[in-house]
Design a protein around this motif. Structure first.
Motif, PDB file in Angstrom:
ATOM      1  N   ASN A   1       0.822  -1.222   0.000  1.00 30.83           N
ATOM      2  CA  ASN A   1       0.000   0.000   0.000  1.00 30.83           C
ATOM      3  C   ASN A   1       0.852   1.266   0.000  1.00 30.83           C
ATOM      4  O   ASN A   1       0.356   2.358   0.189  1.00 30.83           O
ATOM      5  CB  ASN A   1      -0.955  -0.008   1.199  1.00 30.83           C
ATOM      6  CG  ASN A   1      -0.198  -0.097   2.516  1.00 30.83           C
ATOM      7  OD1 ASN A   1       0.985  -0.466   2.530  1.00 30.83           O
ATOM      8  ND2 ASN A   1      -0.833   0.270   3.608  1.00 30.83           N
ATOM      9  N   LYS A   2       2.154   1.089  -0.180  1.00 34.51           N
ATOM     10  CA  LYS A   2       3.048   2.247  -0.278  1.00 34.51           C
ATOM     11  C   LYS A   2       3.778   2.208  -1.608  1.00 34.51           C
ATOM     12  O   LYS A   2       4.053   1.128  -2.135  1.00 34.51           O
ATOM     13  CB  LYS A   2       4.060   2.247   0.873  1.00 34.51           C
ATOM     14  CG  LYS A   2       3.397   2.376   2.224  1.00 34.51           C
ATOM     15  CD  LYS A   2       4.390   2.780   3.280  1.00 34.51           C
ATOM     16  CE  LYS A   2       3.728   2.876   4.647  1.00 34.51           C
ATOM     17  NZ  LYS A   2       2.634   3.855   4.701  1.00 34.51           N
ATOM     18  N   THR A   3       4.114   3.371  -2.132  1.00 33.80           N
ATOM     19  CA  THR A   3       4.840   3.413  -3.405  1.00 33.80           C
ATOM     20  C   THR A   3       6.263   2.898  -3.195  1.00 33.80           C
ATOM     21  O   THR A   3       6.727   2.735  -2.060  1.00 33.80           O
ATOM     22  CB  THR A   3       4.930   4.846  -3.956  1.00 33.80           C
ATOM     23  OG1 THR A   3       5.744   5.617  -3.057  1.00 33.80           O
ATOM     24  CG2 THR A   3       3.559   5.487  -4.114  1.00 33.80           C
TER      25      THR A   3
ATOM     26  N   ASN B   1       8.348   3.027   0.228  1.00 32.16           N
ATOM     27  CA  ASN B   1       8.928   1.819   0.814  1.00 32.16           C
ATOM     28  C   ASN B   1      10.378   2.057   1.218  1.00 32.16           C
ATOM     29  O   ASN B   1      10.816   1.639   2.289  1.00 32.16           O
ATOM     30  CB  ASN B   1       8.862   0.658  -0.185  1.00 32.16           C
ATOM     31  CG  ASN B   1       7.659  -0.235   0.035  1.00 32.16           C
ATOM     32  OD1 ASN B   1       7.645  -1.074   0.920  1.00 32.16           O
ATOM     33  ND2 ASN B   1       6.614  -0.010  -0.763  1.00 32.16           N
ATOM     34  N   ILE B   2      11.123   2.727   0.338  1.00 31.31           N
ATOM     35  CA  ILE B   2      12.549   2.933   0.610  1.00 31.31           C
ATOM     36  C   ILE B   2      12.751   3.965   1.723  1.00 31.31           C
ATOM     37  O   ILE B   2      13.665   3.849   2.529  1.00 31.31           O
ATOM     38  CB  ILE B   2      13.283   3.366  -0.678  1.00 31.31           C
ATOM     39  CG1 ILE B   2      13.163   2.250  -1.736  1.00 31.31           C
ATOM     40  CG2 ILE B   2      14.759   3.676  -0.411  1.00 31.31           C
ATOM     41  CD1 ILE B   2      13.704   2.641  -3.094  1.00 31.31           C
TER      42      ILE B   2
ATOM     43  N   GLN C   1      18.456  10.588  -1.329  1.00 29.55           N
ATOM     44  CA  GLN C   1      19.231   9.339  -1.220  1.00 29.55           C
ATOM     45  C   GLN C   1      18.441   8.159  -1.789  1.00 29.55           C
ATOM     46  O   GLN C   1      19.000   7.299  -2.468  1.00 29.55           O
ATOM     47  CB  GLN C   1      19.604   9.082   0.244  1.00 29.55           C
ATOM     48  CG  GLN C   1      20.695  10.032   0.728  1.00 29.55           C
ATOM     49  CD  GLN C   1      20.782  10.140   2.251  1.00 29.55           C
ATOM     50  OE1 GLN C   1      19.965   9.579   2.974  1.00 29.55           O
ATOM     51  NE2 GLN C   1      21.776  10.879   2.734  1.00 29.55           N
ATOM     52  N   ALA C   2      17.141   8.160  -1.529  1.00 23.05           N
ATOM     53  CA  ALA C   2      16.295   7.074  -2.046  1.00 23.05           C
ATOM     54  C   ALA C   2      16.270   7.112  -3.573  1.00 23.05           C
ATOM     55  O   ALA C   2      16.338   6.065  -4.233  1.00 23.05           O
ATOM     56  CB  ALA C   2      14.886   7.190  -1.477  1.00 23.05           C
ATOM     57  N   MET C   3      16.183   8.310  -4.137  1.00 27.16           N
ATOM     58  CA  MET C   3      16.170   8.429  -5.605  1.00 27.16           C
ATOM     59  C   MET C   3      17.512   7.987  -6.190  1.00 27.16           C
ATOM     60  O   MET C   3      17.557   7.364  -7.250  1.00 27.16           O
ATOM     61  CB  MET C   3      15.842   9.869  -6.035  1.00 27.16           C
ATOM     62  CG  MET C   3      14.390  10.274  -5.862  1.00 27.16           C
ATOM     63  SD  MET C   3      13.181   9.167  -6.657  1.00 27.16           S
ATOM     64  CE  MET C   3      13.603   9.361  -8.392  1.00 27.16           C
TER      65      MET C   3
ATOM     66  N   ARG D   1      16.190  -0.828  -0.479  1.00 21.56           N
ATOM     67  CA  ARG D   1      15.517  -0.361   0.729  1.00 21.56           C
ATOM     68  C   ARG D   1      16.382  -0.670   1.952  1.00 21.56           C
ATOM     69  O   ARG D   1      16.507   0.153   2.857  1.00 21.56           O
ATOM     70  CB  ARG D   1      14.154  -1.045   0.874  1.00 21.56           C
ATOM     71  CG  ARG D   1      13.465  -0.704   2.181  1.00 21.56           C
ATOM     72  CD  ARG D   1      12.097  -1.313   2.296  1.00 21.56           C
ATOM     73  NE  ARG D   1      12.115  -2.770   2.351  1.00 21.56           N
ATOM     74  CZ  ARG D   1      11.057  -3.520   2.640  1.00 21.56           C
ATOM     75  NH1 ARG D   1       9.898  -2.937   2.876  1.00 21.56           N
ATOM     76  NH2 ARG D   1      11.146  -4.829   2.669  1.00 21.56           N
ATOM     77  N   SER D   2      17.005  -1.841   1.978  1.00 22.77           N
ATOM     78  CA  SER D   2      17.871  -2.111   3.129  1.00 22.77           C
ATOM     79  C   SER D   2      19.142  -1.261   3.067  1.00 22.77           C
ATOM     80  O   SER D   2      19.631  -0.804   4.093  1.00 22.77           O
ATOM     81  CB  SER D   2      18.163  -3.603   3.274  1.00 22.77           C
ATOM     82  OG  SER D   2      18.915  -4.067   2.199  1.00 22.77           O
ATOM     83  N   LEU D   3      19.635  -0.995   1.860  1.00 22.33           N
ATOM     84  CA  LEU D   3      20.827  -0.130   1.743  1.00 22.33           C
ATOM     85  C   LEU D   3      20.557   1.273   2.285  1.00 22.33           C
ATOM     86  O   LEU D   3      21.470   1.938   2.785  1.00 22.33           O
ATOM     87  CB  LEU D   3      21.236   0.020   0.273  1.00 22.33           C
ATOM     88  CG  LEU D   3      21.959  -1.134  -0.402  1.00 22.33           C
ATOM     89  CD1 LEU D   3      22.309  -0.727  -1.828  1.00 22.33           C
ATOM     90  CD2 LEU D   3      23.213  -1.505   0.368  1.00 22.33           C
ATOM     91  N   ALA D   4      19.304   1.711   2.165  1.00 22.88           N
ATOM     92  CA  ALA D   4      18.945   3.065   2.616  1.00 22.88           C
ATOM     93  C   ALA D   4      19.202   3.246   4.101  1.00 22.88           C
ATOM     94  O   ALA D   4      19.338   4.363   4.591  1.00 22.88           O
ATOM     95  CB  ALA D   4      17.482   3.359   2.291  1.00 22.88           C
TER      96      ALA D   4
END
Ligand code: ADP
Ligand code: MG
Length: 250
Positions: free
Chosen positions: A91-93, A97-98, A125-127, A158-161
């Protein structure tokens, strides 16, 4: 970086981990191989306290994380987990999520302009992470529209973030169609090349051979062999490992 001593874990009367001891050095890639039900997932889940071991020690950077003095949250952000079924929030983009965990951790206690500024940084950073996997154009879509390979690559960045010390992978390619396995393994390989510490439960023997520093064989809750990939695949010693290897394609 991680030292496990005499770890044991039972579910009811079923003893799943029996006296597991191992260590993982910084920058090392350790793959764990073994039959289904041998305790591989349980071991990984103990490492970031998704499961609580019954006895034994887990020393993380010199700190005993089972002592009760360490916050589970601080373990989870230093030891991120990548799952077989991605575990993205549907339910999240992709971008949400990241950003979710970094915002939760890094914006705690921030308000107004300070919070806005930190969120902006996290978004950038996510981008950049999405750019790394060539998925900038997917930032605003929902996971259900992605292929399995794309989902798993998003789960990995996502985990790297979180900028973790170690990433724990539990059969990251097992749920993928064969043609998507390569793109996920390539991303994992690039992390290994950058010196990321990784513990990987996998059935991808070719990958283990090529990328791992050490391979561990678990059967029936015990470590039966631990060796360099060369030794492990070419000169296995334990009869159960020999038997296992003869049944899987290497
Ligand atoms: P693997 O990942 O090697 O396939 P697991 O660690 O998932 O093995 O499971 C090892 C054993 O523990 C299996 O017999 C499994 O059914 C059992 N098990 C795992 N998690 C639980 C749980 N939460 N409750 C009860 N039994 C469990
Ligand atoms: Mg498993």
């Amino acid at each position: 970086m991680i030292k496990v001593e005499h770890l044991a874990k039972s579910f009811g009367t079923l003893q799943v981990l029996k006296d597991i001891s191992l260590s993982i050095n910084k920058g090392e890639v350790v793959t764990i191989i073994g039959p289904s039900g041998s305790g591989k997932s349980t071991l990984l889940r103990c490492l970031n306290l998704l499961e609580r071991p019954d006895s034994g020690k887990i020393i993380f950077d010199g700190t005993d994380i089972l002592s009760g003095k360490v916050k589970i949250e601080s373990i989870r952000k230093n030891a991120c987990m990548v799952f077989q079924h991605f575990n993205l929030f549907n339910n999240k983009t992709v971008l949400e999520n990241i950003m979710l965990a970094p915002v939760h951790v890094r914006c705690k206690g921030l308000h107004g302009a300070k919070r806005k500024e930190e969120v902006k940084k996290i978004r950038e950073q996510a981008m950049a992470l999405l750019a790394r996997i060539n998925m900038q154009d997917k930032a605003d879509v929902y996971p259900s529209t992605l292929s399995g390979g794309q989902k798993q690559r998003v789960a990995i960045v996502r985990s790297l973030a979180m900028n973790p010390d170690v990433i724990l992978f539990d059969e990251p390619t097992s749920a993928l169609d064969p043609e998507m396995v390569g793109e996920v393994l390539d991303l994992m390989k690039s992390l290994a090349d950058e010196g990321m510490t990784m513990v990987i439960v996998t059935h991808e023997m070719g990958f283990a051979k090529e990328v791992a520093n050490r391979v561990i064989f678990i059967d029936d809750g015990k470590i039966l062999e631990e060796a360099t990939p060369e030794e492990f695949f070419n000169h296995p010693k334990n009869p159960r490992l020999k038997d296992f290897l003869s049944k899987v394609l290497v």
